[in-house]
Design a protein around this motif. Structure first.
Motif, PDB file in Angstrom:
ATOM      1  N   UNK A   1      -9.061  28.120  21.931  1.00 29.75           N
ATOM      2  CA  UNK A   1     -10.117  27.444  21.191  1.00 29.75           C
ATOM      3  C   UNK A   1     -11.384  28.284  21.146  1.00 29.75           C
ATOM      4  N   UNK A   2     -11.724  28.948  22.256  1.00 34.80           N
ATOM      5  CA  UNK A   2     -12.898  29.836  22.266  1.00 34.80           C
ATOM      6  C   UNK A   2     -12.729  30.924  21.207  1.00 34.80           C
ATOM      7  N   UNK A   3     -11.519  31.480  21.113  1.00 29.40           N
ATOM      8  CA  UNK A   3     -11.261  32.511  20.102  1.00 29.40           C
ATOM      9  C   UNK A   3     -11.398  31.939  18.697  1.00 29.40           C
ATOM     10  N   UNK A   4     -10.925  30.708  18.498  1.00 32.68           N
ATOM     11  CA  UNK A   4     -11.035  30.077  17.183  1.00 32.68           C
ATOM     12  C   UNK A   4     -12.494  29.881  16.778  1.00 32.68           C
ATOM     13  N   UNK A   5     -13.316  29.385  17.719  1.00 32.38           N
ATOM     14  CA  UNK A   5     -14.729  29.174  17.424  1.00 32.38           C
ATOM     15  C   UNK A   5     -15.401  30.503  17.106  1.00 32.38           C
ATOM     16  N   UNK A   6     -15.073  31.539  17.871  1.00 32.65           N
ATOM     17  CA  UNK A   6     -15.642  32.866  17.620  1.00 32.65           C
ATOM     18  C   UNK A   6     -15.276  33.350  16.223  1.00 32.65           C
ATOM     19  N   UNK A   7     -14.033  33.106  15.813  1.00 33.03           N
ATOM     20  CA  UNK A   7     -13.613  33.499  14.461  1.00 33.03           C
ATOM     21  C   UNK A   7     -14.361  32.716  13.394  1.00 33.03           C
ATOM     22  N   UNK A   8     -14.569  31.433  13.630  1.00 35.70           N
ATOM     23  CA  UNK A   8     -15.269  30.611  12.640  1.00 35.70           C
ATOM     24  C   UNK A   8     -16.723  31.036  12.473  1.00 35.70           C
ATOM     25  N   UNK A   9     -17.317  31.579  13.540  1.00 30.90           N
ATOM     26  CA  UNK A   9     -18.717  31.998  13.480  1.00 30.90           C
ATOM     27  C   UNK A   9     -18.889  33.409  12.955  1.00 30.90           C
ATOM     28  N   UNK A  10     -17.821  34.208  12.971  1.00 32.31           N
ATOM     29  CA  UNK A  10     -17.930  35.612  12.583  1.00 32.31           C
ATOM     30  C   UNK A  10     -18.087  35.750  11.068  1.00 32.31           C
ATOM     31  N   UNK A  11     -18.835  36.766  10.622  1.00 32.61           N
ATOM     32  CA  UNK A  11     -18.929  37.030   9.179  1.00 32.61           C
ATOM     33  C   UNK A  11     -17.543  37.310   8.604  1.00 32.61           C
ATOM     34  N   UNK A  12     -17.320  36.882   7.381  1.00 24.36           N
ATOM     35  CA  UNK A  12     -16.012  37.039   6.757  1.00 24.36           C
ATOM     36  C   UNK A  12     -16.154  37.687   5.391  1.00 24.36           C
ATOM     37  N   UNK A  13     -15.174  38.525   5.073  1.00 24.96           N
ATOM     38  CA  UNK A  13     -15.154  39.139   3.744  1.00 24.96           C
ATOM     39  C   UNK A  13     -14.577  38.192   2.697  1.00 24.96           C
ATOM     40  N   UNK A  14     -13.982  37.093   3.158  1.00 26.45           N
ATOM     41  CA  UNK A  14     -13.407  36.117   2.236  1.00 26.45           C
ATOM     42  C   UNK A  14     -14.500  35.298   1.564  1.00 26.45           C
ATOM     43  N   UNK A  15     -14.212  34.823   0.363  1.00 27.27           N
ATOM     44  CA  UNK A  15     -15.165  34.002  -0.371  1.00 27.27           C
ATOM     45  C   UNK A  15     -14.442  32.825  -1.014  1.00 27.27           C
ATOM     46  N   UNK A  16     -15.248  31.828  -1.380  1.00 26.07           N
ATOM     47  CA  UNK A  16     -14.741  30.708  -2.151  1.00 26.07           C
ATOM     48  C   UNK A  16     -13.596  29.976  -1.482  1.00 26.07           C
ATOM     49  N   UNK A  17     -12.539  29.634  -2.249  1.00 28.30           N
ATOM     50  CA  UNK A  17     -11.419  28.840  -1.704  1.00 28.30           C
ATOM     51  C   UNK A  17     -10.726  29.506  -0.523  1.00 28.30           C
ATOM     52  N   UNK A  18     -10.603  30.834  -0.536  1.00 25.93           N
ATOM     53  CA  UNK A  18      -9.931  31.507   0.577  1.00 25.93           C
ATOM     54  C   UNK A  18     -10.731  31.359   1.870  1.00 25.93           C
ATOM     55  N   UNK A  19     -12.060  31.435   1.781  1.00 29.39           N
ATOM     56  CA  UNK A  19     -12.892  31.248   2.974  1.00 29.39           C
ATOM     57  C   UNK A  19     -12.733  29.830   3.511  1.00 29.39           C
ATOM     58  N   UNK A  20     -12.696  28.862   2.615  1.00 31.17           N
ATOM     59  CA  UNK A  20     -12.556  27.470   3.045  1.00 31.17           C
ATOM     60  C   UNK A  20     -11.192  27.236   3.696  1.00 31.17           C
ATOM     61  N   UNK A  21     -10.134  27.833   3.135  1.00 31.00           N
ATOM     62  CA  UNK A  21      -8.811  27.708   3.749  1.00 31.00           C
ATOM     63  C   UNK A  21      -8.778  28.362   5.125  1.00 31.00           C
ATOM     64  N   UNK A  22      -9.427  29.510   5.247  1.00 30.05           N
ATOM     65  CA  UNK A  22      -9.501  30.213   6.536  1.00 30.05           C
ATOM     66  C   UNK A  22     -10.176  29.330   7.576  1.00 30.05           C
ATOM     67  N   UNK A  23     -11.322  28.743   7.212  1.00 30.24           N
ATOM     68  CA  UNK A  23     -12.050  27.893   8.140  1.00 30.24           C
ATOM     69  C   UNK A  23     -11.251  26.630   8.470  1.00 30.24           C
ATOM     70  N   UNK A  24     -10.636  26.037   7.461  1.00 32.76           N
ATOM     71  CA  UNK A  24      -9.902  24.787   7.692  1.00 32.76           C
ATOM     72  C   UNK A  24      -8.705  25.022   8.616  1.00 32.76           C
ATOM     73  N   UNK A  25      -8.027  26.173   8.487  1.00 33.73           N
ATOM     74  CA  UNK A  25      -6.877  26.444   9.342  1.00 33.73           C
ATOM     75  C   UNK A  25      -7.292  26.532  10.803  1.00 33.73           C
ATOM     76  N   UNK A  26      -8.460  27.093  11.067  1.00 31.74           N
ATOM     77  CA  UNK A  26      -8.943  27.191  12.442  1.00 31.74           C
ATOM     78  C   UNK A  26      -9.446  25.850  12.952  1.00 31.74           C
ATOM     79  N   UNK A  27     -10.000  25.056  12.063  1.00 31.19           N
ATOM     80  CA  UNK A  27     -10.396  23.701  12.454  1.00 31.19           C
ATOM     81  C   UNK A  27      -9.188  22.883  12.888  1.00 31.19           C
TER      82      UNK A  27
END
Length: 303
Positions: A145-171
């Motif tokens: 979970x700590x790793x997941x939170x760190x990933x959610x806070x890190x800057x991402x090159x993804x944008x739009x729907x892909x960024x939202x899917x990335x965040x939702x998968x970690x949630x």
């Protein structure tokens, strides 16, 4: 949801870093904080009902819900602290920080409809917890979970729907970790002992759960009944009985349902309600896993 910020100077920046809130899907809201307080600010908001899951992996978060205060942040041993808070009605939220404080955290808000759609009746105690206003469940976040939170806070090159899917998968993975702990998967740590007075108090809590009087009580109310804090209740109860309060209550309700089947010849549907299940089929599954027989067989044994 709108936040109001109170700070010494309205003309100067209050925070430095990332603070944002995103609706990832219907019934799922993500709030991220990776920031430093530049003044010493209080953040206030009126929250809507929902199950809130929060994890702070660095710094600290001093928050309160309708006056119930929680201090979140890594423990001295470095483990990150998480907490679940159930709100069934609008609640006043306050976050207080001091100048120089940092916070790295993620919190999620899950609506009852979101939980019901995904869990159905398969985890009734999770739904029951979510329906008790100001129920609070602290837990130690896993390294995953700590790793997941760190990933959610890190800057991402993804944008739009892909960024939202990335965040939702970690949630989703964070929700699994939190609800697994609530459902009683974690056992008591080895080597934990209780003093005689603490043991007596936990026996009284156990008797309260066995009696059925706590079926509609929140964790805060149970702790208040025992004259201890929620954290103390969770720690001492798990040390005494090897499971969380709600896991024990689930088993106690199943035991009362079995007794009702055998002694009072109630129907399986009535027994399901005693055990906290709205679905007789899901009750039958839980009953069979617990006792190795179907509820109907227990009823026949009582004839």
């Amino acid at each position: 949801m709108r936040y109001a910020v109170e700070a010494p100077s309205a003309q100067q920046p209050v925070f430095e870093g990332l603070i944002d809130t995103t609706k990832l899907s219907e019934g799922l809201i993500q709030h991220r904080v990776d920031a430093r307080d530049l003044q010493g600010a209080a953040v206030r908001a009126d929250l809507q009902p929902g199950l809130r899951i929060a994890v702070t992996v660095a710094g600290r978060a001093d928050v309160s819900y309708d006056g119930y205060r929680l201090l979140l942040g890594p423990h001295r041993d470095g483990r990150a602290a998480g907490a679940m808070v159930a709100l069934t009605e609008p609640a006043r939220f306050v976050r207080q920080s001091r100048r120089g404080d940092i916070e790295r955290s993620v919190s999620l808000t899950l609506s009852e409809a979101w939980l019901r759609e995904r869990l159905g009746d398969t985890m009734p105690f999770c739904l029951e917890f979510a329906r008790r206003h100001l129920s609070v469940h602290p837990w130690m976040a896993s390294s995953q979970t700590v790793a997941l939170v760190t990933q959610m806070l890190a800057p991402s090159a993804l944008e739009g729907p892909l960024w939202r899917l990335y965040q939702e998968s970690r949630c989703m993975a964070l929700v699994v970790d939190a609800l697994s702990d609530l459902d009683g998967a974690a056992m008591a740590p080895m080597g934990v002992t209780l003093r005689p007075r603490e043991r007596v108090r936990m026996e009284q809590v156990r008797d309260l759960l066995d009696s059925g009087a706590a079926d509609e009580m929140s964790l805060v109310e149970i702790a208040r009944q025992a004259c201890v804090s929620v954290n103390t209740l969770q720690r001492q109860f798990r040390a005494a009985w090897g499971k969380t309060v709600f896991a024990y209550l689930r088993d106690a309700r199943l035991a009362r349902a079995r007794m009702a089947l055998e002694r009072d010849a109630v129907s399986v549907t009535e027994a399901a309600l005693i055990a906290g299940y709205s679905s007789p089929a899901n009750f039958a599954t839980a009953f069979r896993q617990r006792y190795g027989i179907a509820p109907g067989q227990a009823g026949r044994r009582g004839d």
